[in-house]
Design a protein around this motif. Structure first.
Motif, PDB file in Angstrom:
ATOM      1  N   SER A 222       0.775  -1.194   0.045  1.00 57.89           N
ATOM      2  CA  SER A 222       0.010   0.136  -0.014  1.00 57.89           C
ATOM      3  C   SER A 222       0.902   1.348   0.067  1.00 57.89           C
ATOM      4  CB  SER A 222      -0.988  -0.038   1.380  1.00 57.89           C
ATOM      5  OG  SER A 222      -2.004   0.929   1.045  1.00 57.89           O
ATOM      6  N   PRO A 223       0.786   1.874  -0.903  1.00 58.96           N
ATOM      7  CA  PRO A 223       1.409   3.210  -0.929  1.00 58.96           C
ATOM      8  C   PRO A 223       0.983   4.418  -0.137  1.00 58.96           C
ATOM      9  CG  PRO A 223      -0.244   3.382  -2.884  1.00 58.96           C
ATOM     10  CD  PRO A 223      -0.424   2.085  -2.158  1.00 58.96           C
ATOM     11  N   TYR A 224       2.096   5.318   0.364  1.00 60.19           N
ATOM     12  CA  TYR A 224       1.490   6.199   1.192  1.00 60.19           C
ATOM     13  C   TYR A 224       1.084   7.469   0.223  1.00 60.19           C
ATOM     14  CZ  TYR A 224       3.724   4.497   5.321  1.00 60.19           C
ATOM     15  OH  TYR A 224       3.946   3.814   6.448  1.00 60.19           O
ATOM     16  N   PRO A 225      -0.087   8.272   0.492  1.00 62.16           N
ATOM     17  CA  PRO A 225      -0.704   9.280  -0.359  1.00 62.16           C
ATOM     18  C   PRO A 225      -0.254  10.636  -0.262  1.00 62.16           C
ATOM     19  CG  PRO A 225      -2.439   8.617   1.189  1.00 62.16           C
ATOM     20  CD  PRO A 225      -1.068   7.749   1.534  1.00 62.16           C
ATOM     21  N   ILE A 226       0.027  11.552  -0.878  1.00 59.89           N
ATOM     22  CA  ILE A 226       0.213  12.981  -0.659  1.00 59.89           C
ATOM     23  C   ILE A 226      -0.685  13.515  -1.471  1.00 59.89           C
ATOM     24  CG2 ILE A 226       1.841  14.728  -0.673  1.00 59.89           C
ATOM     25  CD1 ILE A 226       4.149  12.833  -0.346  1.00 59.89           C
ATOM     26  N   ASP A 227      -1.626  14.510  -1.117  1.00 60.15           N
ATOM     27  CA  ASP A 227      -2.806  15.129  -1.767  1.00 60.15           C
ATOM     28  C   ASP A 227      -3.679  14.383  -2.486  1.00 60.15           C
ATOM     29  OD1 ASP A 227      -2.086  17.587  -0.833  1.00 60.15           O
ATOM     30  OD2 ASP A 227      -0.699  18.107  -2.392  1.00 60.15           O
TER      31      ASP A 227
ATOM     32  N   SER B 251      -2.438   7.998  13.257  1.00 67.27           N
ATOM     33  CA  SER B 251      -2.528   8.310  11.552  1.00 67.27           C
ATOM     34  C   SER B 251      -1.513   7.326  11.045  1.00 67.27           C
ATOM     35  CB  SER B 251      -2.349   9.749  11.517  1.00 67.27           C
ATOM     36  OG  SER B 251      -3.042  10.728  12.303  1.00 67.27           O
ATOM     37  N   ARG B 252      -2.325   6.418  10.295  1.00 66.04           N
ATOM     38  CA  ARG B 252      -1.575   5.421   9.630  1.00 66.04           C
ATOM     39  C   ARG B 252      -1.141   5.993   8.150  1.00 66.04           C
ATOM     40  NH1 ARG B 252      -0.447   0.550  11.764  1.00 66.04           N
ATOM     41  NH2 ARG B 252      -1.892  -0.176  13.318  1.00 66.04           N
ATOM     42  N   LYS B 253      -0.016   5.735   7.659  1.00 65.41           N
ATOM     43  CA  LYS B 253       0.299   6.160   6.459  1.00 65.41           C
ATOM     44  C   LYS B 253       0.648   7.755   6.409  1.00 65.41           C
ATOM     45  CE  LYS B 253      -2.383   3.887   3.294  1.00 65.41           C
ATOM     46  NZ  LYS B 253      -2.642   3.397   2.059  1.00 65.41           N
ATOM     47  N   TYR B 254       1.387   7.946   7.644  1.00 64.21           N
ATOM     48  CA  TYR B 254       1.719   9.438   7.634  1.00 64.21           C
ATOM     49  C   TYR B 254       2.999   9.833   6.938  1.00 64.21           C
ATOM     50  CZ  TYR B 254       2.325  13.872  10.557  1.00 64.21           C
ATOM     51  OH  TYR B 254       2.403  15.102  11.136  1.00 64.21           O
TER      52      TYR B 254
ATOM     53  N   MET C 195      11.797  13.597   3.635  1.00 66.00           N
ATOM     54  CA  MET C 195      10.475  13.117   4.119  1.00 66.00           C
ATOM     55  C   MET C 195      10.720  12.064   4.896  1.00 66.00           C
ATOM     56  SD  MET C 195       7.951  13.267   0.813  1.00 66.00           S
ATOM     57  CE  MET C 195       9.323  12.822  -0.169  1.00 66.00           C
ATOM     58  N   HIS C 196       9.895  11.989   6.049  1.00 65.28           N
ATOM     59  CA  HIS C 196       9.762  10.595   6.663  1.00 65.28           C
ATOM     60  C   HIS C 196       8.405   9.878   6.763  1.00 65.28           C
ATOM     61  CE1 HIS C 196      13.881  10.435   8.789  1.00 65.28           C
ATOM     62  NE2 HIS C 196      13.589  11.400   9.429  1.00 65.28           N
ATOM     63  N   PHE C 197       8.316   8.530   6.742  1.00 67.92           N
ATOM     64  CA  PHE C 197       6.855   7.802   6.619  1.00 67.92           C
ATOM     65  C   PHE C 197       6.872   7.101   7.967  1.00 67.92           C
ATOM     66  CE2 PHE C 197       9.320   8.465   2.675  1.00 67.92           C
ATOM     67  CZ  PHE C 197       8.408   8.802   1.995  1.00 67.92           C
ATOM     68  N   GLY C 198       5.539   6.808   8.213  1.00 70.14           N
ATOM     69  CA  GLY C 198       5.187   5.907   9.491  1.00 70.14           C
ATOM     70  C   GLY C 198       3.963   6.069  10.196  1.00 70.14           C
ATOM     71  N   THR C 199       3.968   5.622  11.287  1.00 69.92           N
ATOM     72  CA  THR C 199       2.419   5.697  11.926  1.00 69.92           C
ATOM     73  C   THR C 199       2.618   6.852  12.959  1.00 69.92           C
ATOM     74  OG1 THR C 199       1.987   3.463  11.647  1.00 69.92           O
ATOM     75  CG2 THR C 199       0.907   4.585  13.503  1.00 69.92           C
TER      76      THR C 199
END
Length: 560
Positions: A232-237, A421-424, A471-475
């Motif tokens: 599952s990708p992380y979404p931006i906008d 907040s998942r996929k943050y 950028m950083h990714f995570g929960t």
């Protein structure tokens, strides 16, 4: 009459009666005790002498109510509204009462009659604006009759209307103030406006590492033959309304959501693309998934000489913070060297900086998942009122190369769905000056800053070995910062996080490993661990919350 016909009639009658009984019960459940709310949240009103103010009550859960307003013991209105006229300066207390078939309730409001009444102004504390885009700012103003307006941006008057249209190109934080003045005085309110770069909708796969804004590399994941991997990708906008299309080696799949369950039937490399479409806009990304040997093929069993303590630091990428201090000209190798100092038991701790900062450690053997038991000890320096929780991620050396380049799985903790907040995704913007605040924005439309802390003399709060925005990714976990007794208090979660004053005493179960959709990962063992700051919060003079990592052990070997 036949018995079966009689039985059917009895059942129908019982069902008919039951339907009415159930409906009657439902009605009884719906009707609670009467309640009332007023058109001011505080229950307090202000009015200038000689003027009028409307007192309005909203009644709920009252059956056939009778309403009354009382002032000095006398009924002044039997409606839900009362127009109060301020005849003399002073404080007045007005009671509103409801008498209903299901109960009575009475509440009191306060009306202050004042000789002078400056305007009351309500303005948001902060806002995020895309670079080069218009954003209109206004305020809620009471007592606006004859008022004048003045908007001040970074000390310069920019508008004298009730609405101000903001548009700036420079990515930075701006101080915006509004002064509203009437014949009785002036009221000023301030807010912070953060300008962030204008970016198109984007999808990004999280492979655990930080990513600069210009980094368009293809990520890689692995999955052992016989296991399933959720992608599952992380979404931006991109919102949840988007429709997704998945392809594997060019073949369209049936899945149309942001989650794709991939269970390869043969070893090899698979090329996977995903496209999100929303409102005529599209965003795509791609990844490779390597289906490797079945789970356990490369398991590194412990021996008599195995260390209970972790033996390697593979990566250390702190987010901005008051203990970072990597100057201009430093490199990732310098950061890793600092990260490796934690291998020395005498090193007090490793600070991970604000949200997203992380360290990756490894053991000289595979840590076993013993069902129902703790498997890892990961220590922080939390105490009551000082928790800075960090998420734990785990990885198997699925491809057997001894490096953490496979697939990360989060260890779930006690936070509820409402507390995370998942996929943050958070983006940190490189400061324009050395000792400057680090501005951030996230994929939920929020923005803020990690501020330079006057209690720390170092110059570099931003990790300057990263030469651009990143950028950083995570929960992300919800903030538990509050003020208790005049002191800042960093609250804790019940269990499941590093540097958290919880009940698990820094112990963790591999059983809690989950896929990106929250389903169990069912790992039999792990080889690598990543600890990542999971809160994005500030606590006044204490500065940003930053997970501190002290030590890590294989629970089973340490407690032999």
């Amino acid at each position: 009459m036949r018995k079966d016909v009689l039985l059917k009639l009895v059942l129908l009658v019982m069902l008919f009666i039951g339907m009415f009984t159930a409906c009657d019960d439902d009605e009884k459940v719906k009707v609670g005790n009467p309640d009332v709310a007023f058109n001011t949240e505080t229950g307090e009103y202000r009015v200038k002498v000689g003027k009028e103010v409307l007192l309005q009550a909203t009644v709920s859960d009252a059956m056939n109510p009778l309403c009354s307003w009382k002032l000095n013991g006398k009924i002044v209105s039997t409606d839900t509204t009362y127009l109060f006229r301020g005849e003399q300066v002073g404080d007045y207390f007005v009671n509103f009462k409801i008498d209903a078939e299901n109960g009575s309730i009475e509440k009191q409001v306060k009306v202050s009659v004042l000789d002078k009444l400056p305007p009351e102004v309500t303005l948001d504390d902060a806002a995020v604006v895309m670079s080069g885009r218009d954003r209109s700012f206004g305020a809620e103003v009471s007592n606006p009759e004859g008022a004048t307006y003045m908007w001040v941006l970074n000390g310069e008057i920019v508008c004298q209307d009730s609405l101000f249209v903001f548009n700036r190109e420079d990515v930075r934080m701006y101080d915006l103030s509004l002064v509203v003045k009437n014949e009785d005085g002036a009221t000023a309110k301030s807010m912070t406006v953060t300008v962030v770069p204008l970016a198109p909708p984007k999808l990004i796969f999280n492979d655990g590492r930080y990513r600069t804004v210009s980094d368009n590399r293809i990520t890689n994941f692995s999955v052992p033959l016989g296991r399933e991997l959720v992608l599952s990708p992380y979404p931006i906008d991109i919102t949840e309304k988007a429709v997704y299309e998945w392809q594997v080696d060019g073949v369209k799949q049936s899945e149309t959501t942001s989650y794709f369950k991939f269970a390869p039937t043969a070893q090899g490399r698979y090329y996977i693309t995903v496209t999100a479409t929303e409102g005529g806009q599209t965003a795509s990304t791609e990844t490779y998934v390597e289906c490797v040997d079945p789970e356990g093929t490369h398991r590194n069993w412990p021996t008599d000489g195995s260390s209970a303590r972790f033996t390697e630091v593979f990566e250390y990428i702190p987010a901005p913070g008051q203990f970072v201090n990597f100057p201009v000209g430093s490199t990732e190798a310098d950061a890793l060297a600092k990260g490796k100092t934690i291998l020395d038991p005498s090193t007090p701790y490793l600070s991970l900086g604000a949200y997203g900062g992380y360290v990756v450690i490894g053991f000289d053997h595979s840590v076993e998942n013993v069902p129902g038991e703790y498997d890892l000890i990961l220590e922080g320096n939390a105490f009551a009122g000082s928790s800075e929780p960090g998420i734990v991620w785990v990885m198997q050396d699925e491809n057997g190369n001894g490096l953490p380049d496979d697939t990360w799985y989060e260890l779930k903790g006690s936070a509820s769905a409402e507390e995370m907040s998942r996929k943050y995704v958070i983006t940190y913007y490189r400061p324009t000056q050395e000792r400057g605040n680090s501005i951030w924005s996230d994929n939920y439309g929020n923005a803020g800053s990690v501020d330079v802390n006057g209690y720390h003399g170092q110059t570099f709060f931003f990790p300057m070995f990263i030469e651009e925005d990143f950028m950083h990714f995570g929960t992300r976990l919800a903030s538990k910062v509050e003020i208790r007794g005049g002191l800042w208090y960093n609250g804790e979660y019940d269990w499941g996080y590093v540097d958290n004053y919880g009940t698990d005493k820094s112990c963790f179960k591999i059983d809690n490993a989950i896929q990106v959709d929250g389903t169990p990962a069912n790992l039999k063992y792990i080889d690598f661990v990543m600890i990542q700051t999971s809160v994005n919060q500030k606590a006044g003079v204490l500065g940003e919350s930053s997970t501190e990592f002290l030590d890590g052990y294989d629970y089973h070997l340490k407690n032999k």
